[in-house]
Structure formats: C-alpha cells, structure tokens
Design a protein around this motif. Structure first.
Motif, short mmCIF file in Angstrom:
data_model
loop_
_atom_site.label_atom_id
_atom_site.label_comp_id
_atom_site.label_asym_id
_atom_site.label_seq_id
_atom_site.Cartn_x
_atom_site.Cartn_y
_atom_site.Cartn_z
N THR A 65 10.91 2.57 -2.48
CA THR A 65 10.34 1.40 -3.38
C THR A 65 8.99 1.38 -3.06
OG1 THR A 65 10.84 -0.39 -1.84
CG2 THR A 65 12.62 0.31 -3.26
N VAL A 66 8.23 0.55 -3.96
CA VAL A 66 6.67 0.11 -3.72
C VAL A 66 6.99 -1.31 -3.83
CG1 VAL A 66 4.63 -0.22 -4.94
CG2 VAL A 66 6.01 2.06 -4.96
N VAL A 67 6.42 -1.86 -2.78
CA VAL A 67 6.40 -3.42 -2.42
C VAL A 67 4.82 -3.88 -2.62
CG1 VAL A 67 6.88 -5.47 -0.85
CG2 VAL A 67 8.53 -3.71 -1.48
N ALA A 68 4.63 -4.91 -3.13
CA ALA A 68 3.34 -5.36 -3.41
C ALA A 68 3.21 -6.81 -2.63
CB ALA A 68 2.70 -5.48 -4.68
N LEU A 69 2.42 -7.22 -1.56
CA LEU A 69 2.08 -8.48 -1.15
C LEU A 69 0.72 -8.72 -1.82
CD1 LEU A 69 2.55 -10.48 1.04
CD2 LEU A 69 1.37 -8.97 2.74
N LEU A 70 0.85 -9.91 -2.47
CA LEU A 70 -0.42 -10.41 -3.22
C LEU A 70 -0.97 -11.65 -2.45
CD1 LEU A 70 0.54 -10.11 -6.69
CD2 LEU A 70 -0.46 -8.50 -5.32
N GLY A 71 -2.14 -12.12 -2.57
CA GLY A 71 -2.69 -13.40 -1.86
C GLY A 71 -3.99 -13.23 -1.80
N SER A 72 -4.77 -14.74 -1.96
CA SER A 72 -6.21 -14.58 -1.90
C SER A 72 -6.77 -14.37 -0.51
CB SER A 72 -6.69 -15.99 -2.72
OG SER A 72 -5.82 -16.89 -2.07
N VAL A 78 1.82 4.93 7.76
CA VAL A 78 0.43 5.37 8.03
C VAL A 78 -0.52 4.06 7.11
CG1 VAL A 78 -1.51 6.81 7.59
CG2 VAL A 78 0.79 7.62 8.55
N LEU A 79 -1.48 3.78 7.79
CA LEU A 79 -2.23 2.45 7.07
C LEU A 79 -3.44 3.21 6.34
CD1 LEU A 79 -2.86 -0.41 6.45
CD2 LEU A 79 -4.07 -0.42 8.58
N VAL A 80 -3.82 2.91 5.13
CA VAL A 80 -5.18 3.01 4.44
C VAL A 80 -5.79 1.64 4.68
CG1 VAL A 80 -6.52 3.57 2.69
CG2 VAL A 80 -4.39 4.62 2.69
N PRO A 81 -6.87 1.57 5.65
CA PRO A 81 -7.23 0.12 6.09
C PRO A 81 -8.02 -0.42 5.09
CG PRO A 81 -8.57 1.95 7.26
CD PRO A 81 -7.35 2.61 6.56
N GLU A 82 -8.30 -1.80 5.06
CA GLU A 82 -9.11 -2.55 4.35
C GLU A 82 -10.61 -1.81 4.45
OE1 GLU A 82 -9.19 -6.45 5.57
OE2 GLU A 82 -9.74 -7.21 3.39
N VAL A 119 0.95 2.43 3.57
CA VAL A 119 0.47 1.12 3.67
C VAL A 119 -0.98 0.81 3.29
CG1 VAL A 119 0.27 -1.16 4.86
CG2 VAL A 119 2.14 0.44 5.53
N LEU A 120 -0.94 0.47 2.09
CA LEU A 120 -2.37 0.21 1.76
C LEU A 120 -3.08 -0.98 1.74
CD1 LEU A 120 -1.18 2.29 -1.19
CD2 LEU A 120 -3.30 3.01 -0.30
N ASP A 121 -4.23 -1.34 2.27
CA ASP A 121 -4.78 -2.58 2.21
C ASP A 121 -5.94 -2.63 1.19
OD1 ASP A 121 -5.41 -5.36 2.78
OD2 ASP A 121 -5.86 -4.94 4.95
N GLU A 122 -5.70 -3.48 0.08
CA GLU A 122 -6.59 -3.66 -0.99
C GLU A 122 -7.30 -2.30 -1.39
OE1 GLU A 122 -8.43 -7.05 -1.70
OE2 GLU A 122 -8.07 -8.12 0.04
N PRO A 123 -6.52 -1.38 -1.97
CA PRO A 123 -7.16 -0.12 -2.34
C PRO A 123 -8.25 -0.32 -3.43
CG PRO A 123 -4.62 -0.10 -2.96
CD PRO A 123 -5.14 -1.48 -2.09
N VAL A 132 -0.98 -4.18 -0.12
CA VAL A 132 -1.67 -5.37 -0.27
C VAL A 132 -2.71 -5.37 -1.13
CG1 VAL A 132 -3.40 -6.79 1.26
CG2 VAL A 132 -1.26 -5.99 2.25
N GLU A 133 -2.75 -6.43 -1.99
CA GLU A 133 -4.03 -6.58 -3.17
C GLU A 133 -4.12 -8.00 -3.33
OE1 GLU A 133 -5.63 -5.03 -4.71
OE2 GLU A 133 -5.31 -3.00 -4.91
N GLN A 134 -5.41 -7.96 -3.82
CA GLN A 134 -5.80 -9.22 -4.65
C GLN A 134 -5.83 -8.97 -6.15
OE1 GLN A 134 -9.03 -11.95 -3.59
NE2 GLN A 134 -9.23 -10.89 -1.73
N ASN A 135 -5.85 -7.60 -6.46
CA ASN A 135 -5.72 -7.32 -7.88
C ASN A 135 -4.19 -7.43 -8.26
OD1 ASN A 135 -5.65 -5.89 -10.25
ND2 ASN A 135 -7.52 -4.76 -9.49
N ALA A 136 -3.75 -8.50 -8.88
CA ALA A 136 -2.62 -8.66 -9.06
C ALA A 136 -1.88 -7.72 -9.99
CB ALA A 136 -2.10 -10.20 -9.30
#
Ligand SMILES: Nc1ncnc2c1ncn2[C@@H]1O[C@H](COP(=O)(O)OP(=O)(O)OP(=O)(O)O)[C@@H](O)[C@H]1O
Ligand SMILES: [Mg+2]
Length: 277
Positions: free
Chosen positions: A42-49, A98-102, A175-179, A209-213
């Motif tokens: 699955t693709v799971v998104a974690l959103l937040g400011s 594996v992480l793609v960091p912020e 794992v992607l942090d704000e791509p 992880v995104e701010q771009n909802a």
C-alpha cells in the motif's frame, strides 16, 4: 485504486508504530502517543504542517533519532517483525526500509552516478550495474546527467537523484520525507508519477510524509493527519478526500463565503519564509 479499504483488513502490518512518544534532549516532546501502520503493497501518507512531528517519526523509523539526542520514550516500532527501536540503521536498510530524507541530502560534490552508487554500498558489482539500469529507466534524465556534479542540478533533478539513490538499496518499504518540497507543480507531478510507477512496477510499499496534501492524497490508499505531535485524523484516502474538515483545512476549499486562511496559504507563507531566511 486502493488495494485495501481499511488498515484493519490487515493480518500483520509491514510497519507498525504503537503508542510512540518521542522526546529530544530529555525535554522536548515532539511525538505523543502516535499509533500508525503501513500494510505491505500500500501507499500510506502522513500529512501535517510545520513542526507536527512527521520527520521525527521518520527518524525513529530509520534508526537515526539518537544522532539528534532523540529518544523513543514509550511505545514500539516494528518493521517486518524487527524491533526498530533496538536496530542499527544499516540493519534496517538491509531489511529493506530505505529513506529519502527531507531536503534530499545528496553528496553535493559527487556526480549523479557516484550518488547512486552510495545508495548501493551493500551490493555487489553486478547488482550495482543492474540497479543503475533500473534507475536510469525510471529517470532517463539522470542517465544524461550521470557525470554531472549533483550540487549543480535543478531541485527536481536532485529529488530524482535522491529517489534513485534510495532505489539502489532495493527498498521493500520506501519512506519519503516531503518529496515535493520547493519544487514547481509540473516537477511535483513528475515525481508523483514516478512514485506511482515504482509502486506498480516494482511492487513497492510507500510511506510518504507531505505537506502537499492534494498530491499525496491522490496517490495514497490510507491517510494520517498529524498536528502538534499527535494523529488527529486518519482513514482510507477516498474517505479523507471527501471529508469536509479535510477539504477545508488541508485541501484549501472553503465552505462558507468568508475568506479563511487555508492550510495551503499558511504552508506557502511558511515556505517562502524558509526560502528567504
Ligand atoms: N533535533 C532536534 N532537537 C530538538 N527539537 C527538535 C529536533 N528536531 C525537531 N525538533 C522539534 O520537534 C518538533 C517536530 O519537528 P519535526 O521536524 O518532526 O516536524 P515536521 O512535522 O517534520 O515539520 P516540517 O514539515 O517543518 O518538516 C518541532 O517542534 C521541532 O522543533
Ligand atoms: Mg519535516
């Protein structure tokens, strides 16, 4: 289309965070009682400011909290049966997380190809060739630019290198942090198309992880929203997209006639501030 209607359909979640509390410097509580799970495929998104605690949670997942004097004080984090709180980053990567960091965190003075190779330091020479080919198929631009210094690439190209470098480790969970951070809309579309393609073609599980909802919700099967260190709302993406609160606060629609500061306005303002500082 989503593969699962709810996270509770799962037998055993791939990634499971239970009641996590994370504290920096023995004083700052950045994450409070967060429970979250990612099912395989699955693709799971974690959103937040800004400052919600998203990156902090990802540091815990990738075993890098201690580098910043952060601690998982309470709760547990498991990936494919492994207790991540007791694991070293290398072992976590070897297991396929594996992480793609912020902020991409490329090796700015190295070439595109050298950056990709750094992502595969656990691989043999023949595996390295095969993996590079896969990355160049996904990102033909990177093949053209393979000998260029990474630090001089455009923001979008640097993000491609960051994703490509992560792929070199053959993630089972990417794992992607704000791509999308700091990228133009067309480039964001391209990055998201590639993430969708990787999920389809490479059968990859994605935790985003995104701010771009908007973009994240379109791609995700399941969405969590985080504020001030807590999960405040979660649900299957199709339900979240039509939820009025989510529309108003996170997708920037306004139900009433009055002008209301939307999540996106706030985000753009903060982004601009960040660029200028
Ligand atoms: N190394 C650190 N030491 C102390 N406090 C930190 C550290 N890193 C983050 N924090 C604090 O923890 C809280 C959560 O930060 P975090 O970086 O996880 O937020 P975020 O949701 O990723 O935000 P953004 O969207 O701006 O990246 C913030 O209050 C932040 O100031
Ligand atoms: Mg962050």
């Amino acid at each position: 289309m989503s593969q699962l209607s709810t996270q509770s359909d799962l037998v055993a979640p791939f990634l499971e965070i239970k009641n996590a509390q994370i504290i920096y410097d023995n004083a700052i509580e950045a994450v409070r009682d967060v429970s979250l799970s990612v099912a395989e495929g699955t693709v799971v998104a974690l959103l937040g400011s800004n400052g919600a605690g998203k990156s902090t949670l990802l540091k815990a997942v990738t075993g890098t909290l201690h580098l910043e004097d952060g601690d998982l004080e309470k709760g547990s984090i498991h990936f494919a049966g492994r207790d991540l709180a007791r694991s070293k980053t290398d072992a976590i990567v070897r297991d396929g997380l594996v992480l793609v960091p912020e902020g991409r965190k490329l090796f700015a003075n190295m070439t595109v190809e050298e950056n990709l190779t750094m992502g595969a330091h656990l691989k043999s020479a023949s595996e390295l060739r095969r993996l590079k080919q896969t990355v160049f198929e996904l990102f033909p631009k990177l093949k053209e630019r393979r000998s260029q210094t990474a630090g001089y690439l455009s923001g979008g190209e640097q993000q491609m290198v960051a994703v490509g470098r992560a792929l070199m480790a053959e993630p089972r969970l990417l794992v992607l942090d704000e791509p999308s951070l700091g990228l133009a809309p067309l480039i964001i579309d391209a990055i998201y198309e590639t993430i969708a393609l990787m999920r389809r073609e490479l059968n990859m599980t994605v935790f985003l992880v995104e701010q771009n909802a908007t973009q994240a919700m379109n791609l995700a099967d399941y969405v969590y929203i985080m504020e001030n260190g807590r999960i405040v709302l979660d649900g299957p993406a199709e339900k979240m997209r039509t939820n009025l609160d989510v529309q108003e606060y996170y997708l920037g629609f306004s139900s009433g006639g009055e002008e209301r500061k939307s999540f996106r306005d706030i985000k753009h303002y903060k982004r601009r501030k960040r660029w200028l500082s």
